[in-house]
Enzyme design. Structure first.
Site, PDB file in Angstrom:
ATOM      1  N   SER A  39       0.806  -1.215   0.000  1.00 32.80           N
ATOM      2  CA  SER A  39       0.000   0.000   0.000  1.00 32.80           C
ATOM      3  C   SER A  39       0.844   1.272   0.000  1.00 32.80           C
ATOM      4  O   SER A  39       0.393   2.321  -0.475  1.00 32.80           O
ATOM      5  CB  SER A  39      -0.934   0.013   1.216  1.00 32.80           C
ATOM      6  OG  SER A  39      -0.198  -0.123   2.421  1.00 32.80           O
ATOM      7  N   GLY A  76      -1.988  -4.400   1.154  1.00 34.06           N
ATOM      8  CA  GLY A  76      -2.096  -5.623   1.928  1.00 34.06           C
ATOM      9  C   GLY A  76      -1.109  -6.701   1.561  1.00 34.06           C
ATOM     10  O   GLY A  76      -1.010  -7.711   2.263  1.00 34.06           O
ATOM     11  N   ASN A 104       3.922  -5.345   5.668  1.00 30.75           N
ATOM     12  CA  ASN A 104       2.763  -6.112   6.138  1.00 30.75           C
ATOM     13  C   ASN A 104       3.187  -7.392   6.860  1.00 30.75           C
ATOM     14  O   ASN A 104       2.506  -7.838   7.793  1.00 30.75           O
ATOM     15  CB  ASN A 104       1.827  -6.431   4.968  1.00 30.75           C
ATOM     16  CG  ASN A 104       1.077  -5.202   4.502  1.00 30.75           C
ATOM     17  OD1 ASN A 104       0.514  -4.465   5.293  1.00 30.75           O
ATOM     18  ND2 ASN A 104       1.107  -4.955   3.200  1.00 30.75           N
ATOM     19  N   ASP A 185      -4.503   7.167   9.989  1.00 27.78           N
ATOM     20  CA  ASP A 185      -4.168   5.847  10.546  1.00 27.78           C
ATOM     21  C   ASP A 185      -2.746   5.785  11.106  1.00 27.78           C
ATOM     22  O   ASP A 185      -2.371   4.820  11.774  1.00 27.78           O
ATOM     23  CB  ASP A 185      -4.372   4.749   9.506  1.00 27.78           C
ATOM     24  CG  ASP A 185      -3.473   4.883   8.273  1.00 27.78           C
ATOM     25  OD1 ASP A 185      -2.554   5.726   8.272  1.00 27.78           O
ATOM     26  OD2 ASP A 185      -3.698   4.132   7.306  1.00 27.78           O
ATOM     27  N   HIS A 188       0.152   5.323   6.844  1.00 23.55           N
ATOM     28  CA  HIS A 188       0.334   5.637   5.425  1.00 23.55           C
ATOM     29  C   HIS A 188       0.607   7.137   5.231  1.00 23.55           C
ATOM     30  O   HIS A 188      -0.095   7.964   5.810  1.00 23.55           O
ATOM     31  CB  HIS A 188      -0.921   5.241   4.626  1.00 23.55           C
ATOM     32  CG  HIS A 188      -1.186   3.776   4.647  1.00 23.55           C
ATOM     33  ND1 HIS A 188      -1.999   3.179   5.577  1.00 23.55           N
ATOM     34  CD2 HIS A 188      -0.720   2.777   3.852  1.00 23.55           C
ATOM     35  CE1 HIS A 188      -2.045   1.884   5.355  1.00 23.55           C
ATOM     36  NE2 HIS A 188      -1.265   1.607   4.318  1.00 23.55           N
TER      37      HIS A 188
END
Length: 217
Positions: A39, A76, A104, A185, A188
């Site tokens: 991502s 992801g 991840n 979040d 990112h």
């Protein structure tokens, strides 16, 4: 001077010789770099124009590079996922790869040994294809403990050294943990964060382009 068949043929031959001696700019192809990642590469939460590959391409073109940065980021994805889609994500004609995978794996507290094995397989297969790679490293979250952090953090420089790849030690350098440069979040980068990433990684990508030109002139 009257035109004749002989003079016409001589002129045509001269033009053909000139065109073969000095290929036109239109025949040159841009250096094609695939950004293979998760991502952070895909541009999660951002419009396409603000994603890392798009902004990186714009920065390189502003410096005079004829380059295409292909966005092969999938939100992801783990290193294993990147390995599974490697052949179609990095097609024939690719001149270089920015490898940004592993975040991840870390967020899921996956064994760093498995992540290293998957990234090693990616680098091995790209090496067999003579595609130079810039490894964009990642650092483990400190709440995973010192042992995990030491094992995870070390795998990126170790792999780059083993495969003779270029290394950018930490993809989120200057951006991680800074609220002003990240989305809500906290994971990112926002558009400003992407600008920081691009500015800092740019010299490493220029080195990748130089290596790509050496291998595929």
């Amino acid at each position: 001077m009257p035109f004749s068949v002989s003079t016409g043929l001589i002129a045509a031959a001269g033009l053909l010789a000139a065109s073969l001696a000095t290929p036109g700019a239109a025949s040159a192809e841009p250096v094609r770099i695939v950004a293979l990642g998760d991502s952070l590469t895909a541009g999660y939460g951002l419009p396409e124009a603000q994603a890392f590959p798009t902004k990186l391409q714009a920065a390189l073109k502003a410096k005079g590079y004829d380059v295409e940065i292909v966005n092969a980021g999938v939100s992801g994805d783990t290193a294993a996922d990147g390995l599974a889609r490697l052949d179609w994500s990095v097609p024939d004609g690719t001149d270089g790869v920015i490898l940004e995978l592993g975040a991840n794996d870390m967020l899921r507290a996956q064994d760093p040994g498995r992540t290293k094995a998957d990234l090693d397989a990616i680098l091995t297969r790209l090496g067999a294809r003579r595609i130079p790679v810039l490894v964009a490293g990642m650092l483990a979250a400190r709440n995973l403990g010192p042992d995990y952090g030491a094992r995870f953090d070390a795998l990126f420089p170790a792999l780059a050294k083993a495969h003779g790849a270029l290394l950018y030690p930490f993809f989120l350098d200057g951006v991680a943990t800074d609220p002003a440069l990240n989305q809500a979040d906290g994971l990112h980068p926002n558009a400003r964060g992407v600008d920081v990433i691009v500015a800092r990684i740019l010299p490493s990508v220029e080195a990748l382009i130089a290596e790509a030109r050496t291998r595929h002139p």
